[in-house]
Design an enzyme around this catalytic site. Structure first.
Site, mmCIF file in Angstrom:
data_model
loop_
_atom_site.group_PDB
_atom_site.id
_atom_site.type_symbol
_atom_site.label_atom_id
_atom_site.label_comp_id
_atom_site.label_asym_id
_atom_site.label_seq_id
_atom_site.Cartn_x
_atom_site.Cartn_y
_atom_site.Cartn_z
ATOM 1 N N ASN A 89 0.858 -1.190 0.000
ATOM 2 C CA ASN A 89 0.000 0.000 0.000
ATOM 3 C C ASN A 89 0.889 1.233 0.000
ATOM 4 O O ASN A 89 2.020 1.182 0.481
ATOM 5 C CB ASN A 89 -0.868 0.007 1.268
ATOM 6 C CG ASN A 89 -1.800 1.211 1.340
ATOM 7 O OD1 ASN A 89 -2.412 1.593 0.332
ATOM 8 N ND2 ASN A 89 -1.911 1.823 2.506
ATOM 9 N N SER A 116 4.788 6.783 2.413
ATOM 10 C CA SER A 116 5.367 5.497 2.801
ATOM 11 C C SER A 116 4.764 4.382 1.968
ATOM 12 O O SER A 116 3.543 4.334 1.772
ATOM 13 C CB SER A 116 5.035 5.173 4.271
ATOM 14 O OG SER A 116 5.423 6.210 5.139
ATOM 15 N N HIS A 169 0.829 5.161 1.437
ATOM 16 C CA HIS A 169 0.100 6.009 2.384
ATOM 17 C C HIS A 169 0.767 7.376 2.426
ATOM 18 O O HIS A 169 1.997 7.471 2.517
ATOM 19 C CB HIS A 169 0.109 5.359 3.772
ATOM 20 C CG HIS A 169 -0.655 6.150 4.782
ATOM 21 N ND1 HIS A 169 -2.037 6.146 4.825
ATOM 22 C CD2 HIS A 169 -0.246 6.991 5.756
ATOM 23 C CE1 HIS A 169 -2.436 6.961 5.789
ATOM 24 N NE2 HIS A 169 -1.361 7.477 6.376
ATOM 25 N N ASP A 228 -2.769 0.567 8.153
ATOM 26 C CA ASP A 228 -1.576 1.410 7.930
ATOM 27 C C ASP A 228 -0.449 1.053 8.900
ATOM 28 O O ASP A 228 0.408 1.892 9.211
ATOM 29 C CB ASP A 228 -1.903 2.914 8.048
ATOM 30 C CG ASP A 228 -2.936 3.368 7.021
ATOM 31 O OD1 ASP A 228 -2.984 2.781 5.926
ATOM 32 O OD2 ASP A 228 -3.711 4.298 7.326
#
Ligand code: GAR
Length: 224
Positions: free
Chosen positions: A113, A142, A115, A151
């Protein structure tokens, strides 16, 4: 893990504009990122990024949560849809739904992912606003492996950007986004090359456990 010359099959999940998708697809189609984007999947049939993906000849699919009675059933259906494309890596690129265990457990270790903050600072939403409100002088983005913790999975690569006097949410978001477009393809490339992996709850790069993310400054080059 892919060997030299192979392209890693990837599925990208988006909810909106899809600029990170675009950064990855453009490099893949130019031959500088060894991935094959098998499909672009969205929770929103009207996501602008889907239209763009179709214009680039990519397969797209959408699955709206409203068609499901609860979160778990949705996650199971989404997982089945994504799995049907047999990805070696799932790339969350502005996918704005929280994914539960029914989805995450299926792809853990092969799902990244991006973020918009320097994790572990500012998990969740409105990161740019929160950085400005807190008076912080640096910010960034990140790339991390996705785990059940929102997260909270091991961070792989970060880009740090300065907060400037006079910044507002839009100017800060734009400066961060520019860096997202650098670090996400880079981290995906590391994974595709077999340099990056997830084991024992941690990220490993070139055989070394990453106890801290690799951090680049906005002005740095990223080693390919
Ligand atoms: C990006 O800034 C990404 O970091 C963020 O959404 C934006 C998507 O932009 N993701 C999150 O906030 C995830 N929690 P894009 O659709 O243009 O790639």
């Amino acid at each position: 893990m892919s060997s030299a010359g192979e392209r890693l099959p990837v599925v990208v999940l988006i909810s909106g504009r899809g600029s990170n998708l675009r950064a990855i697809v453009e490099k893949a189609q130019a031959g500088t990122l060894p991935v094959e984007v098998r499909a672009v999947v969205s929770d929103r049939p009207d996501a602008a990024g889907l239209e763009w993906a179709r214009s680039r000849g990519l397969r797209t699919a959408s699955l709206a949560p409203q068609q499901f009675s609860d979160r778990e059933r949705y996650d199971e259906a989404l997982a089945a849809l994504v799995a049907s494309f047999e990805p070696g890596l799932v790339v969350l690129a502005g996918f704005m739904r929280i994914l539960g265990p029914a989805f995450v457990d299926r792809f853990v270790g092969r799902m990244l992912n991006i973020h918009p903050s320097l994790l572990p600072r500012h998990r969740g939403l409105h990161t740019h606003r929160r950085v400005l409100e807190a008076g912080e002088r640096d910010h960034g983005a990140s790339v991390h492996f996705v785990t059940r913790e929102l997260d909270g999975g091991p961070v792989v690569l970060q880009a740090r950007v300065p907060v400037r006097d006079g910044d507002d949410e839009a100017s800060l978001a734009a400066r961060v986004l520019e860096q997202e477009h650098r670090i996400y393809p880079a981290a995906v490339g590391w994974f595709a090359a077999g340099r990056l992996r997830y084991a024992q709850g941690a990220a490993w790069l070139d055989g070394q456990r990453l106890d801290r993310a690799v951090v680049i400054e906005a002005s740095d080059d990223i080693a390919a």
